[in-house]
Structure formats: structure tokens, C-alpha cells
Scaffold this active site. Structure first.
Site, PDB file in Angstrom:
ATOM      1  CG  HIS A   1     -11.255   5.911  21.655  1.00  0.00           C
ATOM      2  ND1 HIS A   1     -12.025   4.768  21.606  1.00  0.00           N
ATOM      3  CD2 HIS A   1     -10.366   5.709  22.668  1.00  0.00           C
ATOM      4  CE1 HIS A   1     -11.629   3.918  22.549  1.00  0.00           C
ATOM      5  NE2 HIS A   1     -10.620   4.451  23.193  1.00  0.00           N
TER       6      HIS A   1
ATOM      7  CG  HIS B   1     -12.476   5.665  27.311  1.00  0.00           C
ATOM      8  ND1 HIS B   1     -11.488   5.453  28.239  1.00  0.00           N
ATOM      9  CD2 HIS B   1     -12.105   4.988  26.195  1.00  0.00           C
ATOM     10  CE1 HIS B   1     -10.542   4.700  27.690  1.00  0.00           C
ATOM     11  NE2 HIS B   1     -10.894   4.403  26.455  1.00  0.00           N
TER      12      HIS B   1
ATOM     13  CD  GLU C   1     -13.373   1.505  26.400  1.00  0.00           C
ATOM     14  OE1 GLU C   1     -13.298   2.057  25.300  1.00  0.00           O
ATOM     15  OE2 GLU C   1     -12.402   0.936  26.935  1.00  0.00           O
TER      16      GLU C   1
HETATM   17  C1  BGC Z   1      -8.429   1.186  24.125  1.00  0.00           C
HETATM   18  C2  BGC Z   1      -6.964   1.231  24.487  1.00  0.00           C
HETATM   19  C3  BGC Z   1      -6.549   2.673  24.532  1.00  0.00           C
HETATM   20  C4  BGC Z   1      -7.420   3.414  25.497  1.00  0.00           C
HETATM   21  C5  BGC Z   1      -7.132   4.882  25.450  1.00  0.00           C
HETATM   22  C6  BGC Z   1      -9.200   1.903  25.154  1.00  0.00           C
HETATM   23  O1  BGC Z   1     -10.543   1.890  24.833  1.00  0.00           O
HETATM   24  O2  BGC Z   1      -8.886  -0.137  23.976  1.00  0.00           O
HETATM   25  O3  BGC Z   1      -6.179   0.521  23.567  1.00  0.00           O
HETATM   26  O4  BGC Z   1      -5.206   2.816  24.868  1.00  0.00           O
HETATM   27  O5  BGC Z   1      -8.758   3.240  25.172  1.00  0.00           O
HETATM   28  O6  BGC Z   1      -6.647   5.361  26.601  1.00  0.00           O
END
Ligand code: BGC
Length: 384
Positions: free
Chosen positions: A138, A212, A350
Site C-alpha cells: 500500500h 481501503h 478494493e
Molecule cells: C491486503 C491485506 C492487508 C490489508 C491491510 C489488504 O488490501 O490485501 O493483505 O493485510 O490490506 O490491512
């Protein structure tokens, strides 16, 4: 993957943004489709003010923070017209800064993981900030979710919304090029929530923005989402290695727990013991949407809570959808409603390009070049 939570915290600490809070304020958006209302939400450790914007239209009530462009609250009615907040969040800035697993946040520059935080573009190798074991997740240690965005409210006809701006300088988190980003949140008179993302760069770079939000259509903090029914219009998904980096394969969902082509309760196959699920502690994968990249957003997923009757339909122009079943929620975070979030108490959907695309020639490209404009749209339609 306990690593995730720890590394998120480490990232926030490294960014030096331990925060103090001023309380949540009481301003409400005017009923109907009035102008967005702004109030002080809190302050970061360095004194930077964080504002909360409230907007309402067509029965949907949205609260957005200038920090991370975070959707702090989203209320929609059930089949009896009763509103509930259906997204995970916190009631104070400190918790967002110290321990949020990206609740409601804008994600950039790159949604999901890039293996070892490395990629090569035009023959040049780049090393990104690594914040999830050996990988970059991210956007790295201080992604777009941990910056204060400039927010500009608007009303346009019967629409209300916010323009959010953030400029990421050349080299930030290891990414090349200055990336000028504009995200627009719009609520229309039907209560639909639309996100338009735009970005330009001054050097060749990669970009993959997403949102998210953690959904629980029965109301945040109300318990598991395993009874929610989900449909995803995808015949293939991208299996991963133990670090949740795609292997590059596009595997068929047919005959596996990953088959959501017909709506089914999330809990139905979540304990099926498929090695991909065991590795991820549930669902945490990218579905390769059958429609691929499209010029206009197309309907790709439906989520329904049978108890409240609330539904969420997602339309996007993007080629992928990450379905994450809240596997790393472990009962240590207490949300806006004062209840703790346990494993599977919310889920993320997402819309995105595939994780680790820069390292897989067979995945659609995420390269953005000077002179081009990155543009993508996702629309959330609610019903009951
Ligand atoms: C990911 C997870 C991650 C989470 C973060 C998601 O988009 O795929 O692996 O733990 O984001 O909280």
C-alpha cells in the site's frame, strides 16, 4: 501475517506522526443534499489540523477526514429505512495514526504489494519502501493514507462532493516522478458514492490507486460478515506465494472456494482448507475481473447482508478486485461504536490493477508516463 499490523505501526512511528486528539466535534451535514460541512477532528503531533467533512445525499451520509482521505463513517438505510454506519473506523486521530490497518483510507502510490519493493522501468531499477516483511504494501511505510490531503468541497447540480489533492514528490517512498493526485468523492441524489482518481507525473512511474474501506453492511462492530453474500464477476484469480505476492499465474476459480460467480455467503467455503486460503488466513486475493479494463465502470461485485437487506454494488473500469476478508483483525482494535473488531468482522473490496504488476509482464501495465493522465472510476451503489 501478524507482521502487517506491526509494520503499519512501525511505519507511523517512523513518520513521526504520533498524534493528539481534540475530540470528534458535533457538526452534522444538513439533511438532504446541503453543502459539505467541515469541523475540526483532531491534530497530528506536529500540530497539523485534521478536518472532518460531512456530506449527505440521497439517503447516504459520508464523513471524510483530510488525513488519508479516510472515509471515517458511511451511513446507509436498511430495508426499514434505519441508518447504520457500515464501515470500520476510529473516533479519533491518534488511533488512525498509531494503529489503523488502512481503515477507509486512500491508498497510493500502489495498492497492495510489490515483491521485495523492487521493480524495473525503462531499464532502471527502483527500490521502494518495504513495510510488510520484505515487501512493499500500500505505497510503503508512509503511503497516501498517512498524509494530510487538501480538501475542496463542491456542489454541482444535485451532486455534492469533495476534491482531495495530494502531491507526492519525486522519490517519495522510492517512487520515481512527482505524482500530482486528485481524488473526487461524489454523492449523487440516488445516494451513490463515486470515486474518481486522477494522477499525472513528470517522470515515467507506476501507479495503482484504490480505496481501503472495510464493509460490514449489518453495521460496523456488529460481528462477523461471514453471512454476507458476495458475488464477483471473475472466472480467474491471481494465486500468491506465502508473502501474498502473486505467482503470476491466473488460476480458474471453478471448483475452488474462490468461485463467487454466483452469490454465496462468505463463510460457506472460507474453511475449505485450500492451500491459498490457509496461507492468507482466509480470502486475501485479487480476482481478475472477466470484463478486464473498460472505458466506463461496469458492475463487477455485489455484497448483500441478508439480515438488514442492505446491498452494495460495485462498478469499476479497473481490471482487478482485491477481496480481503478481514483476516488480520484480531480483537485488538476498538472502533467508532466502541466495539472491538475481530477476525472477519469486516471485508474489503478494493478495485485495482493486479498486485505486483510491475514484475509480471502478463499483467496489465501500471506504467504512467509524462503527458498521460491516469484516470479511473469506481461507483458504489447502495440498496436495501
Ligand atoms: C491486503 C491485506 C492487508 C490489508 C491491510 C489488504 O488490501 O490485501 O493483505 O493485510 O490490506 O490491512
Amino acid at each position: 501475517m501478524e507482521l502487517n499490523r506491526r509494520t503499519v505501526i512501525a511505519g507511523a512511528a517512523a513518520a513521526g506522526v504520533a498524534a493528539t486528539t481534540l475530540g470528534t466535534g458535533t457538526a452534522q451535514a444538513a439533511a438532504g443534499s446541503g453543502k459539505p460541512v467541515k469541523e475540526l477532528f483532531g491534530k497530528l503531533a506536529d500540530g497539523t489540523k485534521v478536518y472532518r467533512w460531512s456530506l449527505e445525499n440521497g439517503g447516504t451520509r459520508l464523513k471524510v477526514l483530510s488525513y488519508g482521505g479516510i472515509v471515517q463513517s458511511l451511513e446507509i438505510p436498511d430495508r426499514h429505512g434505519r441508518h447504520a454506519n457500515v464501515v470500520n473506523g476510529f473516533d479519533n486521530v491518534d488511533d488512525y495514526v498509531a494503529k489503523s490497518p488502512y481503515f477507509g483510507a486512500l491508498i497510493g502510490r500502489y495498492g497492495n504489494r510489490i515483491g521485495k519493493g523492487q521493480f524495473t522501468l525503462d531499464g532502471k531499477s527502483y527500490q521502494l519502501s518495504v513495510n510488510d516483511g520484505v515487501n512493499s504494501l500500500h505505497g510503503g511505510a508512509k503511503g497516501f493514507d498517512k498524509h494530510v490531503w487538501d480538501v475542496e468541497p463542491f456542489t454541482r447540480g444535485s451532486d455534492v462532493g469533495l476534491h482531495l489533492h495530494y502531491t507526492s514528490v519525486d522519490g517519495e517512498m522510492g517512487y520515481p516522478g512527482t505524482l500530482r493526485t486528485k481524488v473526487t468523492y461524489t454523492l449523487n441524489r440516488h445516494g451513490e458514492w463515486r470515486i474518481d482518481y486522477e494522477a499525472t507525473t513528470d517522470k515515467p512511474t507506476i501507479v495503482n490507486l484504490t480505496s481501503h474501506v472495510y464493509w460490514n453492511l449489518a453495521g460496523e462492530g456488529s460481528g462477523t460478515v461471514e453471512d454476507h453474500e458476495l458475488r464477483i464477476a471473475a472466472s480467474r484469480y491471481t494465486p500468491t506465494d506465502a508473502g501474498l505476492i502473486p505467482t503470476g499465474e491466473l488460476a480458474k476459480v471453478a471448483g475452488t472456494p474462490f468461485d463467487f460467480r454466483h452469490a454465496k455467503p462468505i463463510g460457506r467455503d472460507i474453511r475449505a482448507g485450500h492451500e491459498q486460503q490457509v496461507q492468507a488466513k482466509g480470502y486475501d486475493h485479487n480476482w481478475a475481473l472477466d470484463k478486464g479494463i473498460t472505458a466506463k465502470p461496469e458492475h463487477v461485485a455485489t455484497l448483500r447482508d441478508p439480515r438488514s437487506g442492505r446491498t452494495l454494488k460495485i462498478a469499476t473500469d479497473q481490471p482487478g478486485l482485491q477481496f480481503y476478508s478481514g483476516n488480520f483483525l484480531d480483537g485488538t482494535l476498538t472502533g467508532t461504536g466502541g466495539r472491538t473488531y475481530r477476525q472477519g468482522d469486516a471485508l474489503c473490496l478494493e478495485t485495482q490493477h493486479f498486485p505486483d504488476s510491475p514484475n509480471h509482464a502478463n499483467f496489465p501495465s501500471t506504467v504512467l508516463r509524462p503527458g498521460q493522465t491516469y484516470r479511473t472510476t469506481t461507483i458504489h451503489t447502495f440498496g436495501a
